[in-house]
Design an enzyme around this catalytic site. Structure first.
Site, PDB file in Angstrom:
ATOM      1  CG  LEU A 377      -2.363  -0.895   1.176  1.00 26.62           C
ATOM      2  CD1 LEU A 377      -2.799  -1.019   2.611  1.00 26.62           C
ATOM      3  CD2 LEU A 377      -3.093  -0.352   0.288  1.00 26.62           C
ATOM      4  CG  HIS A 378       2.764   2.574   3.086  1.00 32.06           C
ATOM      5  ND1 HIS A 378       2.268   1.417   3.977  1.00 32.06           N
ATOM      6  CD2 HIS A 378       2.642   3.725   4.091  1.00 32.06           C
ATOM      7  CE1 HIS A 378       1.879   1.984   4.929  1.00 32.06           C
ATOM      8  NE2 HIS A 378       2.076   3.298   5.114  1.00 32.06           N
ATOM      9  N   GLY A 379       3.918   1.473  -1.199  1.00 34.21           N
ATOM     10  CA  GLY A 379       4.606   1.673  -2.524  1.00 34.21           C
ATOM     11  C   GLY A 379       5.783   0.985  -2.486  1.00 34.21           C
TER      12      GLY A 379
END
Length: 495
Positions: A377-379
C-alpha cells in the site's frame, strides 16, 4: 590568506544537512568528509554544531510559520467538511418528498472531495482521480462476471497501479505528496470490493461509490472508514451537532497543532541539541516522526468528526473515538500495543481484510502477509518496507516470547494486558511483574528509537528515503536492535 578565503567560500556553499550529518558521525561523501575534517583542523572548534535556538526564537522563527502553513491546509478542509455536514443534515432520505434526490448528497460529497484534493495537491490530484475511476470500472466488470473475485481483482489492480506509478508514470516528488491520500483511497476501494464479494454490501451506484471514496472528511488525511460508516453518515439528524461534538472537534484540532509544533520546532530546535549522544539523537528523530504522525491522525479525526462521522473508526468501545493513541505509543507496554494503537482504523482494516483471512496458513504467515500488504500500500519504498517488516518480526517475537514467559512463571507479563479473570498467580500489581513489564516497555522504546530514526528532515524526505539512507542510519547504531531481537528469538527457541 587567499587560500583560506577560498576555503571559506567552499565551506559556505555546503548544505547544513551534510555538515550536521558529518558532525553526527554519519557516512557522507569521502571528499566532503576529508574537507570538513581539514576545515576543523584549520579553524579549530568554530563550527562544532548548528546552534540551538532560544525559546523565544523558536516561537518567532518556527512556531508561527509552522502554524500558519498548517492552518492554510486545515482551514479550507475544515470549512468544506462543515458545509457538507450542514447539507447532509438539511437533506434526509425523507427529503425525496420535496424532489431532492439522494444522489445529490453523494455528488456533493464527491465534488467537495475533489475540491479539497485540488486545494492540497493542485494538478497532482489527477493520479488519485485516475485510480478512483479505473477501480470502479474493474469492480463493475468483475461483479458482472464473478462477484466473489471482486476483492482479489481490485487488490491486484491497486498493487499494479501503485507499482506503475512508482516506477514509470509519476514524478517522485509528486507521488510522495499524494501517497497518503492514495493509501486511504486504496484501503476504501479494497475494503468495499471484499464486502461486495462476500455479499455484506450491495454493488454501489456510481454516485454512491464516488461519494464514499472521495468523501471530503476523509479524502486527504483519512482516516479509513467503511462503506457502512459512510452510509450511516447520511442518516443523522441535527441532534448530532451537540456540545460534545463541538468539544471533541476542538480538542482534536488543538492536539493536532500541538503535535506539529512540538515535532517541528521544540523537539529538534530546543529540547535536544544536535551534540547529544547518538542514541539520544535517534530517540529525538524517531519521536519527531511519531509526533508528525500524531498531527495527521488528530487532523484526520477532526475533519472526519466535523464531516459527521460519529467516531466509530474502530469497532471497539474503548477506542471508538480515536484514530491514534499517543500515550500507548510513547509509553508502550509492548511493540504489539504500538502496532495496534499507531493507526486504529488501519489496524482494523488489516486485521479484517488481511490477517484474519490468512490465518489459515498459520499465525506467522498471517503476520508476514499483513505487513506485506501494508508495504505494498505504501509503494516501492525500501525504508518503509524495511521498518514495517522489522516491526512485524519484532512484534511476533515479542508476542510469542512473552506468552511463553507468562506460562512458565504464571504471571501477567504477556504483550497484551491480561483481563481481570486471567487466572495467573502473579497479577499485574506484583512488584516483580511490574518490574518485568517496565523492562519490556523500555526495550520497546529502544526499538522504536532504532526503527524511527531514519525518518528525519533531510532533503530526501520530499522523494522518499533510499535504501542507502536506511542502512547507513542503522549501521551507525551497529544494527543493535536487530541483534537484540535475533538474540531474543534464539532464547525463545531454547526455553
Amino acid at each position: 590568506m587567499e587560500g583560506m578565503d577560498d576555503f571559506d567560500t567552499y565551506y559556505d556553499e555546503i548544505d547544513e544537512d551534510l555538515i550536521q550529518a558529518y558532525l553526527n558521525g554519519e557516512t557522507i561523501d569521502p571528499e566532503l568528509e576529508a574537507f570538513l575534517s581539514s576545515y576543523e583542523k584549520n579553524y579549530g572548534q568554530e563550527y562544532e554544531e548548528i546552534p540551538s535556538l532560544s525559546l523565544l526564537e523558536v516561537g518567532e522563527n518556527c512556531m508561527l510559520p509552522v502554524l500558519t502553513e498548517a492552518l492554510k491546509v486545515l482551514l479550507p478542509l475544515l470549512a468544506l467538511s462543515f458545509i457538507f455536514k450542514l447539507i447532509s443534515n438539511l437533506w434526509k432520505p425523507d427529503a425525496e418528498e420535496v424532489g431532492v434526490p439522494r444522489s445529490f448528497l453523494h455528488l456533493t460529497s464527491a465534488l467537495f472531495g475533489i475540491l479539497a484534493l485540488h486545494l492540497v495537491f493542485s494538478r497532482d490530484l489527477v493520479y488519485i482521480l485516475y485510480c478512483c475511476c479505473l477501480v470502479y470500472l474493474v469492480l463493475i466488470a468483475v461483479h458482472v462476471l464473478r462477484r466473489q473475485y471482486c476483492g482479489i481483482a481490485v487488490s491486484a489492480f491497486i498493487v499494479v497501479y501503485v507499482l506503475l506509478c512508482e516506477l514509470y508514470l509519476v514524478d517522485e516528488t509528486a507521488w510522495h505528496r499524494v501517497r497518503g491520500a492514495q493509501i486511504i483511497m486504496s484501503m476504501k476501494v479494497i475494503g468495499l470490493a471484499f464486502d461486495v464479494a462476500s455479499g455484506a454490501e450491495e454493488m454501489p451506484s456510481m454516485f454512491e461509490y464516488l461519494g464514499y471514496v472521495l468523501c471530503v472528511g476523509t479524502v486527504i488525511f483519512g482516516p479509513w472508514v467503511s462503506y457502512q460508516d459512510y452510509k450511516n453518515l447520511l442518516c443523522q439528524d441535527r441532534k448530532s451537532m451537540n456540545m460534545w461534538w463541538i468539544v471533541r472537534i476542538a480538542r482534536s484540532g488543538a492536539v493536532s497543532l500541538v503535535c506539529m509544533v512540538y515535532s517541528t520546532c521544540f523537539l529538534t530546535n530546543w529540547l535536544i541539541p544536535s551534540s547529544s549522544y547518538r542514541w539520544i539523537l535517534a530517540y529525538r528523530d524517531a519521536q519527531s516522526f511519531r509526533f508528525s504522525h500524531y498531527f495527521v491522525s488528530f487532523a484526520s479525526e477532526t475533519t472526519a468528526l466535523l464531516c459527521g462521522f460519529r467516531g466509530s473508526f474502530y469497532k471497539d468501545n474503548e477506542s471508538r473515538w480515536s484514530v491514534s493513541k499517543p500515550y500507548h505509543i510513547e509509553v508502550p507496554r509492548s511493540l504489539v500495543e504500538v502496532v495496534t494503537y499507531w493507526n486504529l482504523p488501519m489496524h482494523y482494516w488489516l486485521k479484517t481484510y488481511v490477517f484474519k483471512p490468512s490465518r489459515i496458513f498459520g499465525t506467522f504467515v498471517a503476520v508476514i502477509l499483513t505487513y506485506t500488504a501494508s508495504s505494498l500500500l505504501h509503494g516501492l519504498n525500501f525504508q518503509l518496507a524495511a521498518v514495517l517488516f522489522s516491526l512485524g518480526f519484532y512484534s511476533y517475537v515479542e508476542f510469542v516470547f512473552r506468552n511463553k514467559l507468562s506460562r512458565i512463571f504464571n504471571a501477567c507479563i504477556q504483550a497484551k494486558t491480561c483481563p481481570d479473570s486471567c487466572g495467573h498467580e502473579y497479577t499485574s500489581y506484583h512488584p516483580l511483574v511490574l518490574l518485568t513489564n517496565v523492562c519490556f516497555a523500555l526495550l520497546a522504546v529502544f526499538h522504536l528509537a532504532y526503527l524511527g530514526l531514519m525518518f528525519d528532515s533531510s532533503r530526501e524526505q520530499d522523494k522518499g528515503y533510499t535504501m542507502k539512507h536506511t542502512l547507513e542510519k542503522w549501521a551507525n547504531l551497529d544494527y543493535a536492535s536487530h541483534w537484540v531481537v535475533l538474540g531474543t528469538y534464539i532464547f525463545y527457541l531454547i526455553i
